[in-house]
Design an enzyme around this catalytic site. Structure first.
Site, PDB file in Angstrom:
ATOM      1  N   GLU A  39      -2.401  12.059  -3.272  1.00  0.00           N
ATOM      2  CA  GLU A  39      -2.665  12.814  -1.230  1.00  0.00           C
ATOM      3  C   GLU A  39      -1.001  12.038  -0.618  1.00  0.00           C
ATOM      4  OE1 GLU A  39      -6.068  11.999   0.285  1.00  0.00           O
ATOM      5  OE2 GLU A  39      -6.251  13.121   1.801  1.00  0.00           O
TER       6      GLU A  39
ATOM      7  N   ARG B 267     -13.515   2.345 -14.150  1.00  0.00           N
ATOM      8  CA  ARG B 267     -14.711   2.290 -14.535  1.00  0.00           C
ATOM      9  C   ARG B 267     -15.033   2.695 -15.265  1.00  0.00           C
ATOM     10  NH1 ARG B 267     -14.478   2.424  -8.695  1.00  0.00           N
ATOM     11  NH2 ARG B 267     -14.124   4.718  -9.038  1.00  0.00           N
TER      12      ARG B 267
HETATM   13  P1  AMP Z   1      -8.272  12.200  -9.809  1.00  0.00           P
HETATM   14  O1  AMP Z   1      -7.194  11.375 -10.741  1.00  0.00           O
HETATM   15  O2  AMP Z   1      -7.920  13.413  -8.255  1.00  0.00           O
HETATM   16  O3  AMP Z   1      -9.136  12.981 -10.890  1.00  0.00           O
HETATM   17  O4  AMP Z   1      -9.413  10.954  -9.172  1.00  0.00           O
HETATM   18  C1  AMP Z   1     -10.516  10.217 -10.568  1.00  0.00           C
HETATM   19  C2  AMP Z   1     -10.506   8.851 -10.639  1.00  0.00           C
HETATM   20  O5  AMP Z   1     -10.748   8.292  -9.040  1.00  0.00           O
HETATM   21  C3  AMP Z   1     -10.969   8.295 -11.740  1.00  0.00           C
HETATM   22  O6  AMP Z   1     -11.058   7.055 -11.891  1.00  0.00           O
HETATM   23  C4  AMP Z   1     -12.623   7.865 -10.358  1.00  0.00           C
HETATM   24  O7  AMP Z   1     -13.427   6.621 -10.680  1.00  0.00           O
HETATM   25  C5  AMP Z   1     -11.637   8.042  -8.883  1.00  0.00           C
HETATM   26  N1  AMP Z   1     -12.961   8.809  -8.145  1.00  0.00           N
HETATM   27  C6  AMP Z   1     -12.207   9.987  -7.500  1.00  0.00           C
HETATM   28  N2  AMP Z   1     -12.854  10.585  -6.512  1.00  0.00           N
HETATM   29  C7  AMP Z   1     -13.576  10.041  -6.451  1.00  0.00           C
HETATM   30  C8  AMP Z   1     -15.527  10.081  -5.835  1.00  0.00           C
HETATM   31  N3  AMP Z   1     -15.736  11.263  -5.105  1.00  0.00           N
HETATM   32  N4  AMP Z   1     -15.611   8.912  -6.248  1.00  0.00           N
HETATM   33  C9  AMP Z   1     -15.885   7.915  -6.650  1.00  0.00           C
HETATM   34  N5  AMP Z   1     -14.521   7.754  -8.001  1.00  0.00           N
HETATM   35  C10 AMP Z   1     -13.897   8.795  -7.974  1.00  0.00           C
END
Ligand code: AMP
Length: 172
Positions: A97, A60
C-alpha cells in the site's frame, strides 16, 4: 471439511491496522483434525500431478507448505522476506500500500524444469504470490499449481497470477 474450516477461521477486525479484517488461521492449526483436513485439501489442489518441490511463502505459508511437501513426498523450499536466507539469493520486489517489499529465494533452490507447487495461507492482492512466481520463473521452474487455503476473491489477487493455476480451498 471445507465448511468446518470456514467456521474455524477467526476474523480479527483492525489487525494489524485499522480497516483490515485479518483471517486468523491459528484455530485450524491448533486442532489436529482441522489441520490434517486443511493439508488434505491443499494436497488435492495438485490434482495428483507429480510435484518435485513445494515452495512456501514466509511465514504462515511455511506451516502449510512443509506439511504438504511431507505428504506428497516432495522437497520444501522457502521464499522469505529479504535478509533472512543465508546463501546467494535472487530477489523480487512487489508493491505494498505504501512503498514496496522484497522476497528472496536461494539461487540453487529449484533447478530448471522442476515441478513446483506454490503454497501460501491466503491470497489477498496477489503481490506476494506474484513476486514468488517471478522468482520461480527466473529459476526455470514449472509451476504445477498455486494453492491457497483462503482466497479473498473481492481483491482480485488472481489477476496478478497465472489464474488458471490458482487453486483455493476457501473463497471469501
Ligand atoms: P497479498 O500480497 O496482498 O496477496 O497478501 C498476501 C499475504 O499477506 C499472505 O502471505 C497473507 O498471509 C497476508 N495477508 C494479507 N491479507 C491478509 C488478511 N486479511 N488476513 C490474513 N493474512 C493476510
Amino acid at each position: 471439511m471445507v465448511e468446518r474450516l470456514r467456521n474455524a477461521i477467526r476474523d480479527v477486525h483492525g489487525f494489524p491496522k485499522e480497516g483490515i479484517v485479518f483471517k486468523d488461521i491459528t484455530p485450524i492449526l491448533g486442532d489436529g483434525a482441522l489441520f490434517r483436513g486443511s493439508i488434505d485439501l491443499l494436497c488435492e489442489t495438485a490434482g495428483g500431478a507429480k510435484v518435485d518441490k513445494v515452495v512456501g511463502i514466509d511465514a504462515r505459508g511455511f506451516i502449510f507448505a512443509a506439511a504438504v511437501a511431507d505428504r506428497l513426498g516432495a522437497g520444501f523450499v522457502p521464499v522469505r522476506k529479504k535478509g533472512k536466507l543465508p546463501w546467494r539469493c535472487n530477489e523480487a520486489a512487489y508493491a505494498l500500500e505504501y512503498g514496496e517489499a522484497v522476497v528472496e529465494i536461494h539461487e540453487d533452490a529449484v533447478r530448471p524444469g522442476e515441478r513446483i507447487l506454490l503454497v501460501d495461507d491466503l491470497l489477498a492482492t496477489g503481490g506476494t504470490a506474484g513476486a514468488a512466481v517471478k522468482l520461480l520463473d527466473g529459476l526455470g521452474a514449472e509451476i504445477v499449481a498455486i494453492s491457497f487455503l483462503i482466497e479473498l476473491s473481492f481483491l482480485s489477487g488472481r489477476d496478478k497470477l497465472p489464474s488458471d493455476k490458482v487453486k483455493s480451498v476457501l473463497h471469501y
